[in-house]
Motif scaffolding. Structure first.
Motif, PDB file in Angstrom:
ATOM      1  N   GLU A 289      -5.435 -16.545   4.929  1.00 56.23           N
ATOM      2  CA  GLU A 289      -6.307 -16.928   6.046  1.00 56.23           C
ATOM      3  C   GLU A 289      -6.729 -15.708   6.857  1.00 56.23           C
ATOM      4  O   GLU A 289      -7.866 -15.637   7.331  1.00 56.23           O
ATOM      5  N   GLN A 290      -5.813 -14.756   7.031  1.00 58.91           N
ATOM      6  CA  GLN A 290      -6.148 -13.534   7.763  1.00 58.91           C
ATOM      7  C   GLN A 290      -7.214 -12.729   7.037  1.00 58.91           C
ATOM      8  O   GLN A 290      -8.000 -12.021   7.666  1.00 58.91           O
ATOM      9  N   ALA A 291      -7.218 -12.826   5.708  1.00 59.11           N
ATOM     10  CA  ALA A 291      -8.197 -12.108   4.883  1.00 59.11           C
ATOM     11  C   ALA A 291      -9.400 -12.985   4.550  1.00 59.11           C
ATOM     12  O   ALA A 291     -10.228 -12.607   3.721  1.00 59.11           O
ATOM     13  N   ARG A 292      -9.483 -14.159   5.192  1.00 62.16           N
ATOM     14  CA  ARG A 292     -10.577 -15.108   4.957  1.00 62.16           C
ATOM     15  C   ARG A 292     -10.658 -15.517   3.486  1.00 62.16           C
ATOM     16  O   ARG A 292     -11.743 -15.792   2.977  1.00 62.16           O
ATOM     17  N   TRP A 293      -9.533 -15.498   2.809  1.00 58.93           N
ATOM     18  CA  TRP A 293      -9.450 -15.845   1.392  1.00 58.93           C
ATOM     19  C   TRP A 293     -10.353 -14.959   0.528  1.00 58.93           C
ATOM     20  O   TRP A 293     -10.746 -15.320  -0.567  1.00 58.93           O
ATOM     21  N   GLN A 294     -10.652 -13.764   1.040  1.00 59.36           N
ATOM     22  CA  GLN A 294     -11.454 -12.800   0.291  1.00 59.36           C
ATOM     23  C   GLN A 294     -10.536 -11.820  -0.422  1.00 59.36           C
ATOM     24  O   GLN A 294      -9.444 -11.491   0.056  1.00 59.36           O
ATOM     25  N   LEU A 295     -10.983 -11.339  -1.574  1.00 59.34           N
ATOM     26  CA  LEU A 295     -10.210 -10.379  -2.352  1.00 59.34           C
ATOM     27  C   LEU A 295     -10.887  -9.015  -2.325  1.00 59.34           C
ATOM     28  O   LEU A 295     -12.112  -8.925  -2.483  1.00 59.34           O
ATOM     29  N   PRO A 296     -10.121  -7.959  -2.132  1.00 61.54           N
ATOM     30  CA  PRO A 296     -10.717  -6.623  -2.082  1.00 61.54           C
ATOM     31  C   PRO A 296     -11.015  -6.069  -3.471  1.00 61.54           C
ATOM     32  O   PRO A 296     -10.481  -6.541  -4.480  1.00 61.54           O
ATOM     33  N   ASP A 297     -11.862  -5.070  -3.505  1.00 60.93           N
ATOM     34  CA  ASP A 297     -12.150  -4.354  -4.741  1.00 60.93           C
ATOM     35  C   ASP A 297     -10.883  -3.650  -5.212  1.00 60.93           C
ATOM     36  O   ASP A 297     -10.218  -2.944  -4.454  1.00 60.93           O
TER      37      ASP A 297
END
Length: 226
Positions: free
Chosen positions: A183-191
């Motif tokens: 949730e803190q990462a907005r469910w985004q994944l980094p490169d």
């Protein structure tokens, strides 16, 4: 899943009804966000039991023999797995994400680095920590390790055919937790390569010699978008 337990009666760790509900709820939440889930063996005293007769594995492991094929992001199916048993919550890697695993001293250094990284959210993603001190950085799937890290025993890449224990799975040493929750990462994944770059910097700062030293023009570049 009941048929798996016909030949054994393990003394599964006593979890409160609230803890059982939490395991199911969190597993379903992962599925709702497109992360395939597979049930893990249940903790019984200091070992794990899966219900498969003759299974020699006592550490954390999948409860299903064909765990990778059976893994699901269907919330209804996932909920049924946790209806009767306090399974560990395992996330197969190489599908929704890959994982870069490092020791705690490197994990903290990398987390500090990405917090102020000029790439911003492009390098910040979910990070979990095991009670044995392993830090796991979730990244976009499909990218191999850079040559500098390929033979470096300090870094393990989890891709297809592997899995990780996810919070709130309980291990004998304690509970798996998020250092940076999805949730803190907005469910985004980094490169992946941006995180690998931060890992390389952390290793070199810790005095680890990495080879080969490639010329700048030969370094793999982060992919644009996804």
């Amino acid at each position: 899943m009941a048929h798996m337990w016909g030949n054994v009666r393990p003394r599964v760790a006593h979890l409160s009804p609230l803890e059982r509900v939490r395991l199911r709820r969190v597993a379903v939440r992962y599925a709702l966000h497109g992360w395939p889930v597979t049930p893990g063996a249940c903790l019984a005293n200091s070992r794990f039991v899966c219900g498969r007769a003759g299974c020699p594995t006592v550490g954390c492991h999948p409860a299903l023999e064909d765990w990778e094929r059976a893994a699901s992001a269907d919330p209804a199916r996932v909920a049924t797995w946790w209806r009767d048993r306090p399974h560990g919550v395992l996330l197969p890697t190489g599908h929704a994400f890959d994982v870069l695993e490092v020791a705690a001293h490197l994990g903290r250094r990398v987390l500090d680095t990405v917090a102020t990284h000029p790439a911003g959210l492009g390098v910040r993603g979910p990070v979990l920590v095991t009670p044995t001190g392993r830090w796991m950085f979730l990244v976009r799937p499909g990218d191999p390790l850079r040559p500098e890290l390929e033979h470096c025993f300090h870094v393990v890449r989890h891709g297809p055919g592997s899995w990780i224990p996810a919070p709130p799975t309980r291990l004998p040493e304690g509970t798996v937790r998020w250092a940076v929750a999805p949730e803190q990462a907005r469910w985004q994944l980094p490169d992946s390569y941006l995180v690998q770059n931060a890992l390389i910097a952390a290793l070199r700062a810790a005095g680890v010699t990495l080879t080969p030293d490639l010329l700048p023009g030969h370094l793999p570049l982060p992919r644009r978008g996804r």
